[in-house]
Enzyme design. Structure first.
Site, short mmCIF file in Angstrom:
data_model
loop_
_atom_site.label_atom_id
_atom_site.label_comp_id
_atom_site.label_asym_id
_atom_site.label_seq_id
_atom_site.Cartn_x
_atom_site.Cartn_y
_atom_site.Cartn_z
N ASP A 101 0.87 -1.17 0.00
CA ASP A 101 0.00 0.00 0.00
C ASP A 101 0.92 1.23 0.00
O ASP A 101 2.06 1.18 0.46
CB ASP A 101 -0.94 0.00 1.21
CG ASP A 101 -2.11 0.98 1.01
OD1 ASP A 101 -2.07 1.77 0.03
OD2 ASP A 101 -3.06 0.95 1.81
C1 BGC Z 1 -4.89 3.40 0.11
C2 BGC Z 1 -5.05 2.37 -0.98
C3 BGC Z 1 -4.90 3.02 -2.32
C4 BGC Z 1 -3.56 3.72 -2.39
C5 BGC Z 1 -3.30 4.41 -3.70
C6 BGC Z 1 -3.62 4.22 -0.07
O1 BGC Z 1 -3.59 5.29 0.82
O2 BGC Z 1 -4.87 2.77 1.37
O3 BGC Z 1 -6.27 1.73 -0.86
O4 BGC Z 1 -5.05 2.09 -3.34
O5 BGC Z 1 -3.51 4.70 -1.37
O6 BGC Z 1 -4.13 5.51 -3.86
#
Ligand code: BGC
Length: 737
Positions: free
Chosen positions: A264
């Site tokens: 993530d």
């Molecule tokens: C979120 C993810 C997301 C990623 C990219 C993160 O902060 O937890 O779910 O896909 O950002 O935007």
């Protein structure tokens, strides 16, 4: 001699074909994929391999330009294709060709309890991603609904592992049929936003395997997802983006996952752990690569130069690197370089109608007394619409799932369009919630600015309600901070912005009040007995207003069912009852164990406000007596159950027939019952159909932590056929020998 990698691969297949005439190797897709991966890997330098393992911009990572292997392009996910952002910033890039169709939030999809809807969702969304040249979709989210305060529940599919596991599979297959990988998130135990980067989850193995992992396992083994996203939080003291237990032991060894583990954004914290603990690709580590620091700050990623240096110094070998790159190459060959990949389509009418259909099927009729719904369009002359959520964009905001949609029909517009020619539709605001509608530069078209005081707005609404035939209140939550939004949790179960007082006052002056809850979460309803009709309207995407209007006037007979329990009060929820949300001192202990959602209400005999699986219709269904093809079976056998269901009302409609299994006696504590099957059936008025469920020992098993395996204990079980978790219509006993 060869210009690029494509020509090498093409030629080698021709040669294989010619020399192995009897069983052409190129027809064996798995072998072909493996050969192509090994071939590409053997041609890559260490530097090229390292470059593949980390981001080069906010949402992309490098391919191998020298070999013609394209860059990887990620996109959020999970409700639509995110607008393009700047190379190294979250702000939208300002393209004018990137407005998508917004699909309903995953809570709404799950509430359809319809696998065909999940397949339609996945296929349509995959087409949108494909057209936009994204090869990895950051979704779906399958974390379990543990507390109604989790700000990201709207991105997930509710409290039940069986339902989530069943719905995620067609979604994945639909997306991936477009040559676009799903990246199922957030693995695992990411059930709150408070302290999301640091909280350490303590959970017993039974709860881990029975509640929190099944949807991920199904995504891997049945859906065949090509990627998985590690979560921000910790488990057993390790950050989950490089957690040896979750990623190496469970995901890759136990489940045989061959895909890519993607961190993530900003979830990586250590080079050595990122090398050895199961991570494959690093994204979002804090950087401002174009304007700050080193000439290219992406080189400073944990899996960039620091990794390369360790290899050069001989501190680590390249075995792990090759494993990561193999996985990434596999992803490339299945997506960017798949020979038969379709071209996709974007922002189409077909996708909008798919989104509408899913929204219509997901809407849940929670309460309907005195037949307030559907609105009688012959008798009704004046409808008063109240509430900020009748006009507020719910596509913008909420964090990474925020979208730029081609259009968005608000609930007010939807109703006006549907009934406006014959019925007067008046709108008053009633309350002011959050007037901002801007996410990373995507701004809502309508202004929500309002200067009048709360008292004035409420008085205006109550006065207007007095002479309306029907009042429809669109309230609930929104996508702002501490509501249904990433990064923060809700502060309480109650409705914000003084809505409770307003609802009560409206109910005091008009008996035909409909409350439409726009949210991805349960809310408290202290006025429940004063309000005759309540609808769960969700975040419905581009077509939300049309979908809700269709249900309110009866063009569509509601058939959604709740995917999580609405507690009367917060303490009725297990996580809050055991005092473990959001945890303290960096730790949250899931002391309620396997008793999540209805499993807790059943055990504690707590009557929910609305139960898991609950949802009314404008018609009625009668269930016959359930029968079974055998009363006793062995662990290698199957039992088939039959139940006749009849539409006894005067309208066509759909019913979700639910199967719960109850283990009547077991050596370990078990929930009173657990969902192990469901079928959504369409019945014309007066029609009857027989629904069948076939179950095997997996429906009877629990996870035995001592043996570390699933066990089906011989003995008596009961199959309960139900219209909700608290509305069991018929049951039958059977025995596992
Ligand atoms: C979120 C993810 C997301 C990623 C990219 C993160 O902060 O937890 O779910 O896909 O950002 O935007």
């Amino acid at each position: 001699m060869f210009k690029n990698f494509f020509s090498i691969v093409a030629l080698s297949f021709v040669m294989i074909k010619n020399t192995q005439a009897q069983v052409p190797v190129y027809l064996d897709k798995t072998k072909q994929l493996k050969d192509r991966v090994e071939d590409a890997l053997s041609r890559m330098t260490v530097e090229e391999k390292i470059a593949m393992c980390h981001a080069q911009s906010k949402f992309s990572s490098a391919g191998v330009p020298r070999l013609g292997i394209p860059d990887n392009w990620m996109t959020d996910g999970p409700h639509g294709i995110r607008p393009e952002v700047l190379w190294d910033q979250w702000s939208q890039a300002g393209w004018t060709n990137d407005s998508c169709i917004a699909f309903p939030a995953l809570t709404c999809l799950a509430a359809t309890w319809n696998k065909d809807m999940a397949a339609l969702y996945g296929k349509s969304l995959g087409e949108e991603a494909r057209y936009r040249n994204k090869n990895v979709l950051l979704g779906p989210g399958v974390n379990i609904y543990r507390s109604p305060l989790n700000g990201r529940n709207f991105e997930y599919m509710g409290e039940d592992p069986y339902l989530t596991a069943t719905m995620v599979v067609p979604y994945i297959k639909g997306v991936q049929s477009n040559g676009v990988a799903t990246c199922v998130k957030h693995f695992a135990l990411n059930n709150q936003e408070t302290d999301r980067h640091s909280i350490n989850v303590v959970v017993d193995d039974r709860a881990l395997y029975e509640i929190y992992l099944p949807a991920f396992k199904a995504a891997v083994q049945e859906g065949g997802t090509w990627a998985i996203m590690g979560s921000y939080n910790k488990y057993k003291g390790f950050q989950n983006c490089h957690n040896p237990y979750l990623l190496n032991d469970i995901l890759k060894k136990e489940w045989g996952f061959e895909g890519v583990v993607i961190a993530d954004w900003g979830g990586v914290h250590d080079t050595k752990q990122a090398i050895f603990n199961g991570l494959d690709m690093e994204f979002g580590t804090w950087t401002d690569g174009l304007t700050w620091g080193a000439s290219n700050a992406y080189d400073n990623y944990y899996l960039a130069v620091p990794y390369l240096n360790m290899i050069r110094k001989g501190e680590v070998g390249t075995k792990e690197l090759d494993d990561k790159v193999r996985r990434i190459l596999r992803l490339e060959f299945l997506t960017n370089m798949a020979p038969d990949r379709p071209f996709g389509s974007f922002g189409t009418q077909e996708h909008a109608m798919a989104a509408k259909k899913i929204a219509e099927e997901g809407i849940v009729l929670l309460k309907n007394q005195q037949n307030v719904l559907p609105i009688d369009l012959i008798k009704t002359k004046k409808i008063l619409v109240v509430g900020e959520n009748a006009i507020k964009s719910m596509i913008i905001g909420g964090g990474s799932s925020s979208l730029k949609s081609k259009y968005e029909i608000s609930p007010l517009e939807g109703l006006q369009k549907r009934v406006g020619e014959t019925v007067e539709v008046k709108y008053v605001r009633g309350y002011v919630g959050d007037t901002s509608s801007n996410y990373n530069g995507v701004v809502s078209a309508n202004s929500l600015a309002e200067k009048r005081s709360a008292d004035v707005l409420r008085a205006e609404a109550v006065a207007a309600a007095k002479d309306a035939d029907v009042v429809v209140f669109f309230g609930g939550l929104n996508k702002s901070g501490h509501q249904d939004s990433e990064g923060e949790d809700r502060l309480g179960l109650e409705l914000p912005y003084g809505q409770d007082q307003l609802v009560s006052e409206l109910a005091g002056v008009n008996k035909k009040l409909v409350f439409v809850n726009i949210s991805g979460n349960a809310v408290a309803m202290p006025w429940i007995n004063e309000v005759p009709a309540i609808v769960q309207g969700w975040f419905g995407g581009t077509e939300v207003g049309n979908a809700i209007a269709a249900v309110l006037v009866g063009d569509v007979n509601p058939s959604g069912k709740l995917t999580f329990t609405f507690p009367v009060k917060l303490e009725d929820n297990p996580a809050h009852s055991v005092g473990e949300f959001p945890g303290k001192n960096g730790e949250v202990n899931y002391k309620e164990s396997i008793f999540v959602g209805y499993r807790w209400s059943d055990k504690q005999k707590i009557r929910p406000l609305f139960s898991f699986g609950h949802g009314l219709s404008y018609t009625t269904f009668q269930y016959g007596k359930v029968t079974a093809d055998k009363k006793e079976f062995t662990a290698t056998d199957k039992v088939t159950l039959f139940v006749a269901v009849k539409n006894t009302g005067s309208r066509d409609g759909e019913e979700v027939v639910q199967l719960y299994i109850s283990d009547l006696k077991s050596s370990l504590p078990r929930p009173v019952k657990e969902l192990k099957g469901f079928e959504k059936i369409f019945l014309k008025a007066g029609e009857e159909k027989v629904v069948t469920f076939t179950i095997d020992k997996s429906a009877l098993s629990y996870f035995d932590p001592a043996k570390h395996e699933w066990v089906a204990e011989p003995g008596d079980f009961e199959a309960l056929i139900a219209a909700s978790s608290t509305d069991v219509r018929t049951k039958i006993k059977f025995r596992l020998k």
